[in-house]
Motif scaffolding. Sequence first.
Motif, PDB file in Angstrom:
ATOM      1  N   ASP A   1       0.870  -1.175   0.000  1.00  0.00           N
ATOM      2  CA  ASP A   1       0.000   0.000   0.000  1.00  0.00           C
ATOM      3  C   ASP A   1       0.908   1.227   0.000  1.00  0.00           C
ATOM      4  O   ASP A   1       1.576   1.512   0.991  1.00  0.00           O
ATOM      5  N   THR A   2       0.916   1.917  -1.137  1.00  0.00           N
ATOM      6  CA  THR A   2       1.808   3.076  -1.245  1.00  0.00           C
ATOM      7  C   THR A   2       1.138   4.352  -0.779  1.00  0.00           C
ATOM      8  O   THR A   2       1.726   5.428  -0.865  1.00  0.00           O
ATOM      9  N   GLY A   3      -0.084   4.267  -0.327  1.00  0.00           N
ATOM     10  CA  GLY A   3      -0.799   5.455   0.128  1.00  0.00           C
ATOM     11  C   GLY A   3      -1.490   6.141  -1.050  1.00  0.00           C
ATOM     12  O   GLY A   3      -1.518   5.646  -2.167  1.00  0.00           O
ATOM     13  N   LYS A   4      -2.082   7.294  -0.782  1.00  0.00           N
ATOM     14  CA  LYS A   4      -2.798   8.040  -1.817  1.00  0.00           C
ATOM     15  C   LYS A   4      -1.797   8.591  -2.832  1.00  0.00           C
ATOM     16  O   LYS A   4      -0.800   9.207  -2.461  1.00  0.00           O
ATOM     17  N   PRO A   5      -2.078   8.383  -4.152  1.00  0.00           N
ATOM     18  CA  PRO A   5      -1.142   8.906  -5.156  1.00  0.00           C
ATOM     19  C   PRO A   5      -1.133  10.431  -5.141  1.00  0.00           C
ATOM     20  O   PRO A   5      -2.169  11.073  -4.940  1.00  0.00           O
ATOM     21  N   LYS A   6       0.027  11.002  -5.335  1.00  0.00           N
ATOM     22  CA  LYS A   6       0.150  12.457  -5.354  1.00  0.00           C
ATOM     23  C   LYS A   6      -0.394  12.996  -6.676  1.00  0.00           C
ATOM     24  O   LYS A   6      -0.169  12.420  -7.729  1.00  0.00           O
ATOM     25  N   ALA A   7      -1.123  14.092  -6.576  1.00  0.00           N
ATOM     26  CA  ALA A   7      -1.716  14.708  -7.769  1.00  0.00           C
ATOM     27  C   ALA A   7      -0.643  15.378  -8.605  1.00  0.00           C
ATOM     28  O   ALA A   7       0.249  16.045  -8.072  1.00  0.00           O
ATOM     29  N   ASP A   8      -0.751  15.198  -9.889  1.00  0.00           N
ATOM     30  CA  ASP A   8       0.156  15.858 -10.823  1.00  0.00           C
ATOM     31  C   ASP A   8      -0.417  17.266 -11.046  1.00  0.00           C
ATOM     32  O   ASP A   8      -1.394  17.445 -11.765  1.00  0.00           O
ATOM     33  N   ARG A   9       0.190  18.250 -10.399  1.00  0.00           N
ATOM     34  CA  ARG A   9      -0.341  19.622 -10.438  1.00  0.00           C
ATOM     35  C   ARG A   9      -0.448  20.171 -11.857  1.00  0.00           C
ATOM     36  O   ARG A   9      -1.403  20.850 -12.190  1.00  0.00           O
ATOM     37  N   LYS A  10       0.520  19.873 -12.679  1.00  0.00           N
ATOM     38  CA  LYS A  10       0.514  20.363 -14.059  1.00  0.00           C
ATOM     39  C   LYS A  10      -0.676  19.775 -14.830  1.00  0.00           C
ATOM     40  O   LYS A  10      -1.387  20.480 -15.539  1.00  0.00           O
ATOM     41  N   GLN A  11      -0.903  18.472 -14.644  1.00  0.00           N
ATOM     42  CA  GLN A  11      -2.018  17.809 -15.323  1.00  0.00           C
ATOM     43  C   GLN A  11      -3.359  18.338 -14.808  1.00  0.00           C
ATOM     44  O   GLN A  11      -4.271  18.573 -15.586  1.00  0.00           O
ATOM     45  N   LEU A  12      -3.462  18.550 -13.495  1.00  0.00           N
ATOM     46  CA  LEU A  12      -4.699  19.092 -12.920  1.00  0.00           C
ATOM     47  C   LEU A  12      -4.997  20.486 -13.473  1.00  0.00           C
ATOM     48  O   LEU A  12      -6.145  20.798 -13.805  1.00  0.00           O
TER      49      LEU A  12
ATOM     50  N   GLN B   1      -8.276  23.961 -17.032  1.00  0.00           N
ATOM     51  CA  GLN B   1      -8.348  24.925 -18.132  1.00  0.00           C
ATOM     52  C   GLN B   1      -9.198  24.384 -19.272  1.00  0.00           C
ATOM     53  O   GLN B   1     -10.012  25.096 -19.841  1.00  0.00           O
ATOM     54  N   ASN B   2      -9.011  23.120 -19.607  1.00  0.00           N
ATOM     55  CA  ASN B   2      -9.783  22.516 -20.696  1.00  0.00           C
ATOM     56  C   ASN B   2     -11.267  22.441 -20.365  1.00  0.00           C
ATOM     57  O   ASN B   2     -12.107  22.470 -21.254  1.00  0.00           O
ATOM     58  N   ALA B   3     -11.590  22.327 -19.089  1.00  0.00           N
ATOM     59  CA  ALA B   3     -12.993  22.273 -18.687  1.00  0.00           C
ATOM     60  C   ALA B   3     -13.677  23.623 -18.840  1.00  0.00           C
ATOM     61  O   ALA B   3     -14.876  23.700 -19.076  1.00  0.00           O
ATOM     62  N   THR B   4     -12.901  24.705 -18.709  1.00  0.00           N
ATOM     63  CA  THR B   4     -13.509  26.026 -18.808  1.00  0.00           C
ATOM     64  C   THR B   4     -13.418  26.622 -20.203  1.00  0.00           C
ATOM     65  O   THR B   4     -14.220  27.465 -20.565  1.00  0.00           O
ATOM     66  N   VAL B   5     -12.446  26.180 -20.983  1.00  0.00           N
ATOM     67  CA  VAL B   5     -12.277  26.703 -22.339  1.00  0.00           C
ATOM     68  C   VAL B   5     -12.807  25.675 -23.316  1.00  0.00           C
ATOM     69  O   VAL B   5     -12.403  24.522 -23.292  1.00  0.00           O
ATOM     70  N   ARG B   6     -13.721  26.105 -24.162  1.00  0.00           N
ATOM     71  CA  ARG B   6     -14.292  25.185 -25.141  1.00  0.00           C
ATOM     72  C   ARG B   6     -13.349  25.102 -26.331  1.00  0.00           C
ATOM     73  O   ARG B   6     -13.118  26.078 -27.021  1.00  0.00           O
ATOM     74  N   THR B   7     -12.812  23.912 -26.554  1.00  0.00           N
ATOM     75  CA  THR B   7     -11.858  23.748 -27.643  1.00  0.00           C
ATOM     76  C   THR B   7     -12.551  23.433 -28.961  1.00  0.00           C
ATOM     77  O   THR B   7     -12.058  23.775 -30.014  1.00  0.00           O
ATOM     78  N   GLU B   8     -13.690  22.793 -28.908  1.00  0.00           N
ATOM     79  CA  GLU B   8     -14.436  22.463 -30.122  1.00  0.00           C
ATOM     80  C   GLU B   8     -15.713  23.273 -30.138  1.00  0.00           C
ATOM     81  O   GLU B   8     -16.342  23.474 -29.120  1.00  0.00           O
ATOM     82  N   ASN B   9     -16.113  23.699 -31.301  1.00  0.00           N
ATOM     83  CA  ASN B   9     -17.363  24.425 -31.413  1.00  0.00           C
ATOM     84  C   ASN B   9     -18.373  23.512 -32.103  1.00  0.00           C
ATOM     85  O   ASN B   9     -18.429  23.443 -33.315  1.00  0.00           O
ATOM     86  N   ILE B  10     -19.132  22.786 -31.308  1.00  0.00           N
ATOM     87  CA  ILE B  10     -20.110  21.851 -31.853  1.00  0.00           C
ATOM     88  C   ILE B  10     -21.467  22.532 -31.857  1.00  0.00           C
ATOM     89  O   ILE B  10     -21.930  23.015 -30.839  1.00  0.00           O
ATOM     90  N   ARG B  11     -22.075  22.574 -33.006  1.00  0.00           N
ATOM     91  CA  ARG B  11     -23.389  23.206 -33.128  1.00  0.00           C
ATOM     92  C   ARG B  11     -24.403  22.167 -33.582  1.00  0.00           C
ATOM     93  O   ARG B  11     -24.127  21.389 -34.463  1.00  0.00           O
TER      94      ARG B  11
END
Length: 185
Positions: A25-36, A41-51
């Motif tokens: 048991d290595t414990g809780k994995p550490k969050a990759d701050r860069k990936q988070l 950012q991707n959740a708030t910025v719409r990369t595709e414009n689907i109509r």
Amino acid sequence: MQDDDFSQFAREMRGVKRITVDQADTGKPKADRKQLKELRQNATVRTENIRVDGLSDQFVIDVGPEDELYWARDGVQEGQIRKLKAGQIAFEGSLDLHGMKIETARETLWDFIAEATKFEIRCVRVTHGKAARIDGRSPMVKSHVNTWLRQHPQVLGFTSCLPRHGGTGAIYVMLRRTMLEGRDE
């Protein structure tokens, strides 16, 4: 000497319980701050414009450069369409789709009709042009506009314009009114 090392090891291990699980048991994995940060950012910025506009290109009605266009939704009075064809219903907005790519023309037309409906406009003019395609077949934008307008829920009917307003290169489009509150028509 080896017996001495073994007995010393045994003394040191006194009271230690043997592990029965073979996975660590290595414990809780550490969050990759860069990936988070990137995910946020991707959740708030719409990369595709689907109509989704409801206008289909599945079957396009081919029309010729000089063909007059005419269509009315069921239930629309013939007299209203005659007035439209005669240019007796003034158009309050105009859109020019000349030279646009099909997808751009489609989005522009959808947005234009939405805007006209928002302002309770009864009639608009759409200039689609009538230039034949390079391969000699029917005009592309004109054929698509003819097909799309028949599918649009706000369109009651359309007809080719009078020569002074573009002739067979443009159409008058009669739109449904949503009847804003407090309006008594």
